[in-house]
Scaffold this motif. Sequence first.
Motif, PDB file in Angstrom:
ATOM      1  N   LEU A   2      20.125 -32.086  27.168  1.00 54.04           N
ATOM      2  CA  LEU A   2      21.169 -32.610  28.033  1.00 54.04           C
ATOM      3  C   LEU A   2      22.328 -31.619  28.135  1.00 54.04           C
ATOM      4  O   LEU A   2      22.592 -30.852  27.214  1.00 54.04           O
ATOM      5  CB  LEU A   2      21.679 -33.949  27.501  1.00 54.04           C
ATOM      6  CG  LEU A   2      20.673 -35.104  27.474  1.00 54.04           C
ATOM      7  CD1 LEU A   2      21.350 -36.373  26.973  1.00 54.04           C
ATOM      8  CD2 LEU A   2      20.077 -35.333  28.853  1.00 54.04           C
ATOM      9  N   GLN A   3      23.016 -31.682  29.278  1.00 54.57           N
ATOM     10  CA  GLN A   3      24.106 -30.742  29.532  1.00 54.57           C
ATOM     11  C   GLN A   3      25.424 -31.463  29.759  1.00 54.57           C
ATOM     12  O   GLN A   3      25.467 -32.526  30.381  1.00 54.57           O
ATOM     13  CB  GLN A   3      23.807 -29.898  30.778  1.00 54.57           C
ATOM     14  CG  GLN A   3      22.674 -28.910  30.625  1.00 54.57           C
ATOM     15  CD  GLN A   3      22.528 -28.052  31.862  1.00 54.57           C
ATOM     16  OE1 GLN A   3      22.830 -28.477  32.983  1.00 54.57           O
ATOM     17  NE2 GLN A   3      22.073 -26.824  31.682  1.00 54.57           N
ATOM     18  N   ALA A  67      21.898 -29.422  18.782  1.00 54.52           N
ATOM     19  CA  ALA A  67      22.565 -28.586  19.787  1.00 54.52           C
ATOM     20  C   ALA A  67      22.587 -29.287  21.138  1.00 54.52           C
ATOM     21  O   ALA A  67      21.755 -30.145  21.436  1.00 54.52           O
ATOM     22  CB  ALA A  67      21.847 -27.244  19.913  1.00 54.52           C
ATOM     23  N   ILE A  68      23.572 -28.936  21.937  1.00 53.63           N
ATOM     24  CA  ILE A  68      23.652 -29.380  23.325  1.00 53.63           C
ATOM     25  C   ILE A  68      23.991 -28.171  24.185  1.00 53.63           C
ATOM     26  O   ILE A  68      24.430 -27.138  23.676  1.00 53.63           O
ATOM     27  CB  ILE A  68      24.727 -30.476  23.539  1.00 53.63           C
ATOM     28  CG1 ILE A  68      26.099 -30.007  23.012  1.00 53.63           C
ATOM     29  CG2 ILE A  68      24.312 -31.782  22.891  1.00 53.63           C
ATOM     30  CD1 ILE A  68      27.223 -30.978  23.309  1.00 53.63           C
ATOM     31  N   ASP A  98      25.007 -33.890  32.833  1.00 57.21           N
ATOM     32  CA  ASP A  98      24.863 -35.280  32.396  1.00 57.21           C
ATOM     33  C   ASP A  98      26.185 -35.926  31.994  1.00 57.21           C
ATOM     34  O   ASP A  98      26.298 -37.148  31.970  1.00 57.21           O
ATOM     35  CB  ASP A  98      23.892 -35.342  31.215  1.00 57.21           C
ATOM     36  CG  ASP A  98      22.531 -34.756  31.568  1.00 57.21           C
ATOM     37  OD1 ASP A  98      21.795 -35.401  32.327  1.00 57.21           O
ATOM     38  OD2 ASP A  98      22.222 -33.635  31.101  1.00 57.21           O
ATOM     39  N   ALA A  99      27.177 -35.121  31.648  1.00 60.95           N
ATOM     40  CA  ALA A  99      28.497 -35.624  31.273  1.00 60.95           C
ATOM     41  C   ALA A  99      29.525 -34.548  31.583  1.00 60.95           C
ATOM     42  O   ALA A  99      29.176 -33.381  31.808  1.00 60.95           O
ATOM     43  CB  ALA A  99      28.539 -36.004  29.795  1.00 60.95           C
ATOM     44  N   LEU A 100      30.789 -34.940  31.608  1.00 60.73           N
ATOM     45  CA  LEU A 100      31.855 -34.014  32.005  1.00 60.73           C
ATOM     46  C   LEU A 100      32.924 -33.906  30.924  1.00 60.73           C
ATOM     47  O   LEU A 100      33.377 -34.914  30.382  1.00 60.73           O
ATOM     48  CB  LEU A 100      32.506 -34.489  33.307  1.00 60.73           C
ATOM     49  CG  LEU A 100      31.581 -34.599  34.525  1.00 60.73           C
ATOM     50  CD1 LEU A 100      32.305 -35.280  35.678  1.00 60.73           C
ATOM     51  CD2 LEU A 100      31.077 -33.219  34.940  1.00 60.73           C
ATOM     52  N   VAL A 101      33.296 -32.668  30.607  1.00 65.40           N
ATOM     53  CA  VAL A 101      34.452 -32.397  29.759  1.00 65.40           C
ATOM     54  C   VAL A 101      35.521 -31.829  30.690  1.00 65.40           C
ATOM     55  O   VAL A 101      35.400 -30.712  31.183  1.00 65.40           O
ATOM     56  CB  VAL A 101      34.124 -31.392  28.632  1.00 65.40           C
ATOM     57  CG1 VAL A 101      35.385 -31.060  27.836  1.00 65.40           C
ATOM     58  CG2 VAL A 101      33.045 -31.949  27.720  1.00 65.40           C
ATOM     59  N   TYR A 278      28.862 -35.016  22.271  1.00 63.18           N
ATOM     60  CA  TYR A 278      27.549 -35.484  21.797  1.00 63.18           C
ATOM     61  C   TYR A 278      27.458 -37.005  21.925  1.00 63.18           C
ATOM     62  O   TYR A 278      26.480 -37.556  22.435  1.00 63.18           O
ATOM     63  CB  TYR A 278      27.388 -35.054  20.346  1.00 63.18           C
ATOM     64  CG  TYR A 278      25.983 -35.028  19.792  1.00 63.18           C
ATOM     65  CD1 TYR A 278      25.008 -34.206  20.338  1.00 63.18           C
ATOM     66  CD2 TYR A 278      25.651 -35.786  18.673  1.00 63.18           C
ATOM     67  CE1 TYR A 278      23.727 -34.146  19.791  1.00 63.18           C
ATOM     68  CE2 TYR A 278      24.382 -35.731  18.114  1.00 63.18           C
ATOM     69  CZ  TYR A 278      23.418 -34.909  18.685  1.00 63.18           C
ATOM     70  OH  TYR A 278      22.158 -34.856  18.134  1.00 63.18           O
ATOM     71  N   GLU A 279      28.524 -37.669  21.498  1.00 69.69           N
ATOM     72  CA  GLU A 279      28.606 -39.126  21.604  1.00 69.69           C
ATOM     73  C   GLU A 279      28.634 -39.557  23.066  1.00 69.69           C
ATOM     74  O   GLU A 279      27.993 -40.540  23.459  1.00 69.69           O
ATOM     75  CB  GLU A 279      29.865 -39.611  20.875  1.00 69.69           C
ATOM     76  CG  GLU A 279      30.134 -41.098  20.970  1.00 69.69           C
ATOM     77  CD  GLU A 279      29.287 -41.928  20.041  1.00 69.69           C
ATOM     78  OE1 GLU A 279      29.191 -43.159  20.265  1.00 69.69           O
ATOM     79  OE2 GLU A 279      28.711 -41.367  19.084  1.00 69.69           O
TER      80      GLU A 279
END
Length: 367
Positions: A2-3, A67-68, A98-101, A278-279
């Motif tokens: 996942l990214q 790892a991610i 898959d998710a945003l920072v 990660y969460e």
Amino acid sequence: MLQAGILGLPNVGKSTLFNALTKTRKAEAANYPFCTIDPNVGVVQVPDTRLEPLAKLVNTSSLIPAAIEMVDIAGLVAGASKGEGLGNKFLANVREVDALVHVVRCFEDEDIIHNMGRVDPVADAEIIMTELILADADSVNSQHQKTQKKARGNDKDAATSVALLERLIPHLDEGKPANLLPMDEEEKERLKTFHLLSSKPMLYACNLKEDEIADPTSNERFVAFQEWAASQQDAACCAISAKMEEELSELADDEALEYLDAMGVQDSGVTSLIQGTYELLGLASFLTAGEMEARAWTFRKGMTAPQCAGVIHTDFEKKFIKAEVVSYDDLIATGSMSAARDAGKLRLEGKEYVFADGDVVLFKCNA
């Protein structure tokens, strides 16, 4: 794998943060907009303090963390949803993760240009979210038209999708992200099939000055932003100093600890950010330990024992029989697998068992 995509306005510290996260110089952190035109992808190890004690129990020096993948996405600007800047390309990159920072700048520095001419993290975050919502509004209207045709042909699944899309249209028109639409679990799963940008889970990385990390609440912008993110976006925040993290990534472990001690902090901020990401991705780790290595394996929360066995090798899932499982805490408390068994802490689990984070496992499979 996942990214998670790192995004934000130009010059907020995205590439500097990426460099620190991946411990590479792959992303070009220059002081001008669009210095990162193509996404940079790096593998980020997930810090896990459980691995070292686990390795000592089995007398191995090889530690392999989970790892991610992190993706450095070039800076979005107002009008991106209409193609401004390199808008179309950037929005496509956002759609693929898959998710945003979301990095927001909370510090003043005359030497670093701010794209909007002022430092206002709430306004910056609203610009980005508005562009994501506008892009989603176009997508939802297009999907609604196409799905309506199927629904008219007595396609019950299409009719269910139309009902959700018709709730999304006014919601997005009000400037609200898709993930804040009240939905039951079935609707949340259906929402994923629409691939909307504002439905992606998001974590805000608030970029502070180095001397503010010891007490992030000393930064009034950070405090105000944290309150806004919780109340308006239902999102968490992580205080980081991208510049400090970059410097730390270039130091040896002992030097990094000395530097952190001198700065009056116990954690670099990157640890919290990676673990939070990660969460955010809905991931957890189960652990294995033997003479060769102590290792953390990534699984999606909710996965069963056979599915987790398949993480190690696809044949393990097909040939799964049972799994010997003990929680990390129980294993450390008892001191060994045999002691955990004697204490009744080691369990034999079958195909229906849902793994928990920190499970230490030995799989039993057919030959």
